[in-house]
Design a protein around this motif. Structure first.
Motif, PDB file in Angstrom:
ATOM      1  N   UNK A  12       0.848  -1.171   0.000  1.00 36.09           N
ATOM      2  CA  UNK A  12       0.000   0.000   0.000  1.00 36.09           C
ATOM      3  C   UNK A  12       0.877   1.212   0.000  1.00 36.09           C
ATOM      4  N   UNK A  13       0.272   2.321  -0.037  1.00 35.89           N
ATOM      5  CA  UNK A  13       0.944   3.592  -0.150  1.00 35.89           C
ATOM      6  C   UNK A  13       2.016   3.805   0.897  1.00 35.89           C
ATOM      7  N   UNK A  14       2.666   4.825   0.681  1.00 36.57           N
ATOM      8  CA  UNK A  14       3.854   5.144   1.386  1.00 36.57           C
ATOM      9  C   UNK A  14       3.895   4.799   2.846  1.00 36.57           C
ATOM     10  N   UNK A 139      -1.888   4.853   7.225  1.00 37.34           N
ATOM     11  CA  UNK A 139      -2.225   5.764   6.137  1.00 37.34           C
ATOM     12  C   UNK A 139      -2.169   7.216   6.603  1.00 37.34           C
ATOM     13  N   UNK A 140      -1.540   8.053   5.774  1.00 36.49           N
ATOM     14  CA  UNK A 140      -1.599   9.483   6.058  1.00 36.49           C
ATOM     15  C   UNK A 140      -2.890  10.040   5.473  1.00 36.49           C
ATOM     16  N   UNK A 141      -3.316  11.163   5.956  1.00 33.87           N
ATOM     17  CA  UNK A 141      -4.564  11.729   5.445  1.00 33.87           C
ATOM     18  C   UNK A 141      -4.463  11.983   3.942  1.00 33.87           C
ATOM     19  N   UNK A 142      -3.274  12.409   3.506  1.00 34.20           N
ATOM     20  CA  UNK A 142      -3.090  12.698   2.080  1.00 34.20           C
ATOM     21  C   UNK A 142      -3.159  11.446   1.216  1.00 34.20           C
ATOM     22  N   UNK A 143      -3.083  10.264   1.838  1.00 37.62           N
ATOM     23  CA  UNK A 143      -3.124   9.022   1.067  1.00 37.62           C
ATOM     24  C   UNK A 143      -4.526   8.444   0.946  1.00 37.62           C
ATOM     25  N   UNK A 144      -5.480   9.092   1.555  1.00 38.44           N
ATOM     26  CA  UNK A 144      -6.837   8.546   1.553  1.00 38.44           C
ATOM     27  C   UNK A 144      -7.505   8.692   0.197  1.00 38.44           C
ATOM     28  N   UNK A 145      -8.260   7.680  -0.177  1.00 37.38           N
ATOM     29  CA  UNK A 145      -9.115   7.796  -1.352  1.00 37.38           C
ATOM     30  C   UNK A 145     -10.434   8.424  -0.896  1.00 37.38           C
ATOM     31  N   UNK A 146     -11.150   9.039  -1.848  1.00 32.61           N
ATOM     32  CA  UNK A 146     -12.421   9.650  -1.458  1.00 32.61           C
ATOM     33  C   UNK A 146     -13.326   8.616  -0.781  1.00 32.61           C
ATOM     34  N   UNK A 148     -12.900   6.934   1.787  1.00 32.39           N
ATOM     35  CA  UNK A 148     -12.218   5.861   2.515  1.00 32.39           C
ATOM     36  C   UNK A 148     -12.158   6.184   4.011  1.00 32.39           C
ATOM     37  N   UNK A 221       7.421  14.908   5.254  1.00 29.61           N
ATOM     38  CA  UNK A 221       6.045  14.662   4.834  1.00 29.61           C
ATOM     39  C   UNK A 221       5.324  13.629   5.676  1.00 29.61           C
TER      40      UNK A 221
ATOM     41  N   UNK B 160      -9.450  14.225  -4.874  1.00 27.66           N
ATOM     42  CA  UNK B 160      -8.112  13.987  -4.324  1.00 27.66           C
ATOM     43  C   UNK B 160      -7.779  12.516  -4.527  1.00 27.66           C
ATOM     44  N   UNK B 162      -5.204   9.281  -3.668  1.00 27.52           N
ATOM     45  CA  UNK B 162      -4.237   8.902  -2.636  1.00 27.52           C
ATOM     46  C   UNK B 162      -2.809   9.221  -3.084  1.00 27.52           C
ATOM     47  N   UNK B 163      -2.050   9.841  -2.190  1.00 30.09           N
ATOM     48  CA  UNK B 163      -0.658  10.143  -2.492  1.00 30.09           C
ATOM     49  C   UNK B 163      -0.432  11.465  -3.203  1.00 30.09           C
ATOM     50  N   UNK B 392       2.831   4.164  -6.541  1.00 29.59           N
ATOM     51  CA  UNK B 392       2.878   4.345  -5.093  1.00 29.59           C
ATOM     52  C   UNK B 392       4.284   4.679  -4.622  1.00 29.59           C
TER      53      UNK B 392
END
Ligand code: HEM
Lengths: 316, 422
Positions: A12-14, A139-146, A148, A221, B160, B162-163, B392
């Motif tokens: 998953x993301x960062x 997960x960071x907030x910036x990594x969230x999908x709409x 989610x 970040x 928005x 992700x990332x 990612x």
């Protein structure tokens, strides 16, 4: 496929962030095995640092391949023990953190936040292999999908280190989040017990940890609200260095020059990072000057280049 | 408008023995050699037509794209601007100077109308493609320029992803102009002169240079490479694929009457994507290929064959793993995993100096043309942000824009005319 640690698919993301300074190694050490690890990695914590000289040296006259295979198998077993130890500490730390958070004991929760997360950051690539757990926990907030749902450490982070105009969580929201955090971390422990490690995964994992530093930690970040990025930074470096130390016997046999180079690059980075140690932890990211950040970034790159050659050197 | 082409003008000056022209003429000769190779007839791309050029036009080598904020709220001024831009674009794409006196033909005491840096250069296949952003229609819930209710439904506010690390100063815009040319100086000259014409009505919100194409939009072109060193554009929708263009790129007729002005147009998605190239360069060849799903040398799918062989996502290796990894970019972006949708990609490599931490600020300025971003872009981008390890771990989106690109212009008309007349 040469997936980094385990299975990329699931990634998953960062990644996340980091934590405490209780020397990783110290812990590990306690954990039995790995005399090797102890030495070097230990540097980790803000403290010490001097890399240690490798313990064992490769065996004598067995055929090269067989020797290498044996060394690599030993390495994988040692790293598994390291992972186990870190996850155990992560579970214990998470329980304490979650209790304080749920009780509304913000000061305690804040003080436990970064140190506890260090256990996560040290073994991040292993945790990332479980694609569903990583986003739940980190997960960071910036990594969230709409749409989610946002759970895990960074959700708590925002509540504890709230930005201006932030609407605090209610007591019951905190309780739910805390419970989930503990449950997911215990799930992580269960699942890591079944993972099989190999030398190439160690090598790639070390590189990935440094990549995390380069793209998320040195840029500030990762810890948007707590600014505890240097804890994460240290923990990522701990994890990478532990993998390197554990792989050292094989590396020594195949490419002693690279081992020497990595020693000096790890040491240089650790020395610079240590300059920002404060009390039990580190300076907050925002306290660093641009020049200091640039210096760290340059040392991360300096280490990243040779570290990226580690895997091919030990599996050749 | 100056009636003489920039090259003709200079030739005349040279013939007249004007001393000052000598130096220019020398530069001009250098460029002429290049022009000859292409053949003079290939210097220019037709400006008027049913569709705007710069979409299915075989991708030129260089890009300069700029987004503008309209700073007037006066409808008549906006319309006049679009007319002025259309007129200037017709001249520029023909290789002429802007204004009636051009760069050097005006009064000595006045600033020249044309900025002059393209003197001596041919049009180098310059195309100028215009589009309208959501904020041209309404801002903070209020309609602008009498366009309330005219915003096409497909012209959404992008969600928005992700990332995303979008920077305000690289995102959005009321108007966009895409300038593509085989000569970077020609592309920059065009944007600069349009920006100049717009002063007082518009200001540049962001601008992006691209130094090398990352896509081919025609089978006559070789597939170029992006900054990860991989061929890019292999399975793009191409100019020759009329059926695919109608199905995926052009806005069809028969929609809402208020959106009839978009028929034959398209939607332009722009994403400035920073690539962590230093980290990429430390990644093994095998891993790089597995992340993309194709070989680096030839661009063939990892399931076998050559560059244009169709990928086989079910083919397995001896280890029972699929040969094309499940999280590879090609698999995640392939139509078979995206409801059959396709897009016409037309991106460019960029480097914008360095990041202050010892790395190049480099990446891919992603441009895609689709008939509806709600079906043809957003779902794929969401999937990539989640499942595509390339995305990612090695990419970060730092700028973004979505624009409605109206159909082409007829002589005497102007861009987007249908929006203001109907
Ligand atoms: C820096 C960013 C990117 C890089 C380096 C990259 C690279 C590539 C490469 C090397 C290919 C294979 C060759 C080809 O078929 O063209 C490809 C294919 C493709 N990419 Fe990307 N890409 C990027 C971003 C994106 C984005 C943002 C999208 C859309 C949301 C996208 C959509 C596609 C599609 C649709 C294909 C064709 C898949 C197929 O039909 O086989 N790419 N890309």
């Amino acid at each position: 496929m040469n997936a980094p640690y385990f299975d990329r698919q699931s990634r998953a993301p960062r990644g996340p962030a980091a934590r405490s300074i209780t020397s990783a190694l110290g812990l590990v050490a306690g954990a039995v095995l790995l005399p090797l690890v102890l030495t070097s990695c230990a540097g980790a914590g803000v403290g010490a640092g001097a890399p240690a000289s490798p313990a064992g040296s490769p065996a004598g006259n067995v055929s090269g391949d067989a020797t290498l295979q044996k060394l690599n198998d030993t390495a994988a077993a040692k790293y598994s023990a390291y992972v186990e130890d870190q996850v155990d500490q992560l579970v214990a730390g998470t329980k304490a953190f979650a209790a304080a958070f749920a009780d509304g004991n913000a000061a305690t929760a804040r003080s436990l936040y970064a140190p506890t997360r260090m256990h996560w950051e040290r073994i991040e690539p292993v945790a990332e292999a479980f694609g569903d757990l990583d986003p739940k926990l980190d997960l960071r907030q910036a990594d969230l999908a709409p749409g989610e749902q946002w759970t895990g450490w960074h959700r708590a982070e925002k509540d504890l280190f709230a930005p201006a105009g932030y609407q605090p969580m209610t007591t019951s929201e905190r309780a739910v989040l805390a419970k989930q955090l503990v449950a997911d971390t215990e799930d992580l422990r269960r699942r890591t017990r079944t993972v099989t490690l190999t030398a190439d995964k160690l090598g790639n994992g070390a590189k990935e940890l440094l990549d995390e530093v380069a793209t998320g930690k040195v840029t500030g970040e990762e810890e948007t609200w707590s600014h505890t990025d240097l804890w994460d930074f240290q923990a990522n470096v701990d994890g990478a260095r532990t993998a390197f130390e554990i792989l050292r016997p094989a590396l020594q046999q195949n490419n002693a020059g690279l081992a020497t180079e990595l020693d000096s690059k790890f040491a240089a980075l650790q020395t610079e990072l240590k300059k920002h140690a404060k009390g039990d932890g580190f300076a907050y990211y925002g306290e660093l000057t641009p020049v200091q950040v640039q210096k760290l970034a340059a040392l991360v790159d300096a280490l990243g280049e040779p570290l990226s050659r580690l895997t091919s050197a030990v599996v050749q | 408008m100056s009636q003489v082409s920039r090259r003709g003008l200079l030739s005349l000056a040279g013939a007249g023995g004007v001393g000052a022209a000598a130096g220019l003429a020398a530069g001009f000769l250098g460029h002429d050699a290049v022009a000859e190779a292409a053949g003079p007839a290939n210097d220019t791309v037709a400006f008027y037509g049913d569709r705007q050029s710069g979409i299915t036009t075989p991708a030129q080598d260089r890009l300069h794209m700029a987004a503008f904020d309209v700073i007037t709220e006066d409808r008549a001024e906006l319309i006049q601007l679009l007319k002025d831009w259309t007129e200037a674009a017709a001249a520029l794409t023909a290789g002429r100077e802007t204004g009636s006196t051009g760069a050097v033909g005006g009064p000595a005491d006045a600033p020249p109308e044309d900025t002059g840096e393209a003197l001596g250069l041919n049009a180098a296949r310059l195309t100028l493609t215009f589009g309208f952003g959501p904020t041209l229609f309404e801002k903070d819930g209020t309609g602008r320029f009498g366009l309330a209710g005219r915003r096409p439904e497909a012209l959404i506010d992008l969600p928005h992803f992700p990332g995303d690390g979008l920077q305000e100063q690289r995102t959005g815009g009321d108007l966009v102009v895409q300038a593509c040319s085989d000569d970077p100086q020609v592309a920059v000259h065009a944007i600069r002169n349009l920006a100049r014409i717009g002063f007082g009505k518009t200001r540049v919100r962001w601008s992006q240079l691209g130094f090398g194409r990352t896509s081919s939009t025609s089978r006559s072109q070789q597939t170029p490479r992006n900054l990860f060193g991989f061929k890019d554009g292999t399975s793009n929708v191409k100019a020759e694929d009329a059926g695919l263009l109608d199905a995926h790129v052009w806005v069809p007729g028969g929609g809402k009457a208020t959106e009839a002005w978009m028929e034959g147009g398209s939607y332009l998605v722009a994403r400035r994507i920073r690539m962590h190239i230093e980290i990429w360069d430390r990644t093994s060849l095998r891993e790089q290929e597995s992340l993309i799903g194709r070989t680096k040398a030839e661009g063939a799918p990892l399931s076998g064959g050559t560059e244009f062989t169709a990928p086989d996502f079910d083919a397995k290796g001896p280890d029972q793993e699929t040969l094309i990894a499940r999280d590879s970019h090609v698999r995640v972006a392939h139509p078979s995993h995206n409801n059959g949708v396709r897009m016409l990609r037309r991106g460019y490599n960029f480097t914008d100096g360095s990041d202050g931490l010892g790395h190049l600020d480099a990446g891919l300025f992603f441009i895609a043309f689709v008939k509806d971003p709600r079906t043809h872009y957003v779902p794929m981008q969401l999937a990539m942000a989640r499942q595509d390890t390339l995305s990612v771990e090695y990419l970060q989106h730092t700028g973004s824009g979505l624009f409605a690109v109206p159909p082409g212009v007829r002589p005497g008309g102007f861009f987007g005319e249908g929006l203001f007349t109907a």
